[in-house]
Write a protein that holds these residues in place. Sequence first.
Motif, PDB file in Angstrom:
ATOM      1  N   THR A 195       0.856  -1.182   0.000  1.00 56.80           N
ATOM      2  CA  THR A 195       0.000   0.000   0.000  1.00 56.80           C
ATOM      3  C   THR A 195       0.894   1.233   0.000  1.00 56.80           C
ATOM      4  OG1 THR A 195      -1.637  -1.206   1.283  1.00 56.80           O
ATOM      5  CG2 THR A 195      -1.863   1.187   1.230  1.00 56.80           C
ATOM      6  N   TYR A 196       0.674   2.111  -0.971  1.00 56.11           N
ATOM      7  CA  TYR A 196       1.402   3.382  -1.004  1.00 56.11           C
ATOM      8  C   TYR A 196       0.572   4.424  -0.268  1.00 56.11           C
ATOM      9  CZ  TYR A 196       4.281   1.526  -4.869  1.00 56.11           C
ATOM     10  OH  TYR A 196       5.130   0.792  -5.654  1.00 56.11           O
ATOM     11  N   GLY A 197       1.219   5.251   0.548  1.00 59.34           N
ATOM     12  CA  GLY A 197       0.532   6.329   1.232  1.00 59.34           C
ATOM     13  C   GLY A 197      -0.370   5.824   2.333  1.00 59.34           C
ATOM     14  N   ALA A 198      -1.168   6.738   2.898  1.00 60.79           N
ATOM     15  CA  ALA A 198      -2.032   6.365   4.011  1.00 60.79           C
ATOM     16  C   ALA A 198      -3.323   7.174   3.938  1.00 60.79           C
ATOM     17  CB  ALA A 198      -1.312   6.634   5.335  1.00 60.79           C
ATOM     18  N   GLY A 199      -4.311   6.733   4.718  1.00 57.96           N
ATOM     19  CA  GLY A 199      -5.576   7.463   4.815  1.00 57.96           C
ATOM     20  C   GLY A 199      -6.343   7.464   3.508  1.00 57.96           C
ATOM     21  N   GLU A 200      -6.938   8.594   3.187  1.00 56.47           N
ATOM     22  CA  GLU A 200      -7.825   8.664   2.023  1.00 56.47           C
ATOM     23  C   GLU A 200      -7.101   8.493   0.698  1.00 56.47           C
ATOM     24  OE1 GLU A 200     -10.389  12.013   1.771  1.00 56.47           O
ATOM     25  OE2 GLU A 200     -11.503  11.469   3.585  1.00 56.47           O
ATOM     26  N   THR A 201      -5.813   8.865   0.686  1.00 57.94           N
ATOM     27  CA  THR A 201      -5.068   8.776  -0.573  1.00 57.94           C
ATOM     28  C   THR A 201      -4.316   7.451  -0.719  1.00 57.94           C
ATOM     29  OG1 THR A 201      -3.203   9.890   0.456  1.00 57.94           O
ATOM     30  CG2 THR A 201      -4.738  11.276  -0.784  1.00 57.94           C
ATOM     31  N   ALA A 202      -4.499   6.541   0.208  1.00 55.43           N
ATOM     32  CA  ALA A 202      -3.780   5.259   0.152  1.00 55.43           C
ATOM     33  C   ALA A 202      -4.122   4.510  -1.137  1.00 55.43           C
ATOM     34  CB  ALA A 202      -4.136   4.418   1.365  1.00 55.43           C
ATOM     35  N   VAL A 203      -3.098   3.960  -1.762  1.00 52.33           N
ATOM     36  CA  VAL A 203      -3.298   3.162  -2.972  1.00 52.33           C
ATOM     37  C   VAL A 203      -2.838   1.738  -2.675  1.00 52.33           C
ATOM     38  CG1 VAL A 203      -2.582   2.787  -5.367  1.00 52.33           C
ATOM     39  CG2 VAL A 203      -2.899   5.121  -4.512  1.00 52.33           C
ATOM     40  N   SER A 204      -3.744   0.801  -2.878  1.00 49.20           N
ATOM     41  CA  SER A 204      -3.392  -0.589  -2.678  1.00 49.20           C
ATOM     42  C   SER A 204      -2.862  -1.144  -4.003  1.00 49.20           C
ATOM     43  CB  SER A 204      -4.646  -1.341  -2.222  1.00 49.20           C
ATOM     44  OG  SER A 204      -4.316  -2.655  -1.934  1.00 49.20           O
ATOM     45  N   ALA A 205      -1.539  -1.193  -4.144  1.00 47.69           N
ATOM     46  CA  ALA A 205      -0.930  -1.523  -5.437  1.00 47.69           C
ATOM     47  C   ALA A 205      -0.768  -3.024  -5.642  1.00 47.69           C
ATOM     48  CB  ALA A 205       0.429  -0.831  -5.557  1.00 47.69           C
ATOM     49  N   LEU A 206      -0.699  -3.770  -4.539  1.00 44.62           N
ATOM     50  CA  LEU A 206      -0.509  -5.222  -4.633  1.00 44.62           C
ATOM     51  C   LEU A 206      -1.261  -5.873  -3.482  1.00 44.62           C
ATOM     52  CD1 LEU A 206       1.227  -6.507  -6.841  1.00 44.62           C
ATOM     53  CD2 LEU A 206       3.107  -6.628  -5.202  1.00 44.62           C
ATOM     54  N   VAL A 207      -1.994  -6.946  -3.804  1.00 43.83           N
ATOM     55  CA  VAL A 207      -2.812  -7.612  -2.782  1.00 43.83           C
ATOM     56  C   VAL A 207      -2.518  -9.109  -2.788  1.00 43.83           C
ATOM     57  CG1 VAL A 207      -5.158  -8.017  -1.954  1.00 43.83           C
ATOM     58  CG2 VAL A 207      -4.639  -5.923  -3.223  1.00 43.83           C
TER      59      VAL A 207
END
Length: 242
Positions: free
Chosen positions: A13-25
């Motif tokens: 996950t890049y970043g945190a909170g509302e702007t967090a991007v889940s790039a790999l799961v």
Amino acid sequence: MQPIVRLSGIGKTYGAGETAVSALVDAELDVFPGEVLLIEGPSGSGKTTLLSILGLLLRPSAGTMSVHGRDVGKMRESELAAIRASVFGFVFQGFNLFPALTALENVSYPMRLKGTSVKSPEAEARRLLELVGLGERMKHLPADLSGGQKQRVAIARALGGDPPVILGDEPTAALDSKTALAVMELLGSLAKQHGRAVVVVTHDPRLERYADRVVRVEDGRVLAPERPSQRTSLAGHERHAA
Ligand SMILES: Nc1ncnc2c1ncn2[C@@H]1O[C@H](COP(=O)(O)OP(=O)(O)OP(=O)(O)O)[C@@H](O)[C@H]1O
Ligand SMILES: [Mg+2]
């Protein structure tokens, strides 16, 4: 067969909170000696993130990862750097050569910096440039080389110190299609001759013919990461379909 690298339940996950991007799961991926593994998928799907984690350039936010059976999750940066230098060679889309250095220097300098056990980095750089078919161009600057030649210098550089894994992030994207296939063929032959793993991220399905295995990444998910028992039939199927 033991994988060189094993990723298990890897998330990023890049970043945190509302702007967090889940790039790999929850990514599962093994890299085996001697295989050419292609990673395909749409733009923004997480391919570079996956490759960066694989090469210890980026720490995952979740999951476990081992290199040669050693858990790298809790290692300090200095330990990771040592493994990164000895296990991985990197080839990028934009070649990333030093413009003021000759082909020979571009290959030999990183070997010196890495502090590899190579006795004569210059002699080794000559050998590697000959291996990639650039024996006649060693004293040239990158500006005086074609795209395919530059990429072959970058491949020779990645081979310095004889790493068991070569990672390429769209290494053929800046090349015309004939040169792209030649570069991919070279990468494939390097894997076959030396039991190296070659992992290449690409948008180009024509490269599939050089791959033993193709993995797709979509929306941060690694699809159908098959185990080696399924490998031969899958590669055969994909070759057939291509
Ligand atoms: N440093 C970063 N900070 C925040 N978000 C990022 C960062 N790097 C990548 N992302 C986001 O993570 C997702 C996956 O990016 P990634 O670069 O892994 O995709 P990719 O499959 O390599 O795409 P492309 O084919 O365009 O190179 C994208 O949504 C991207 O915007
Ligand atoms: Mg990318």
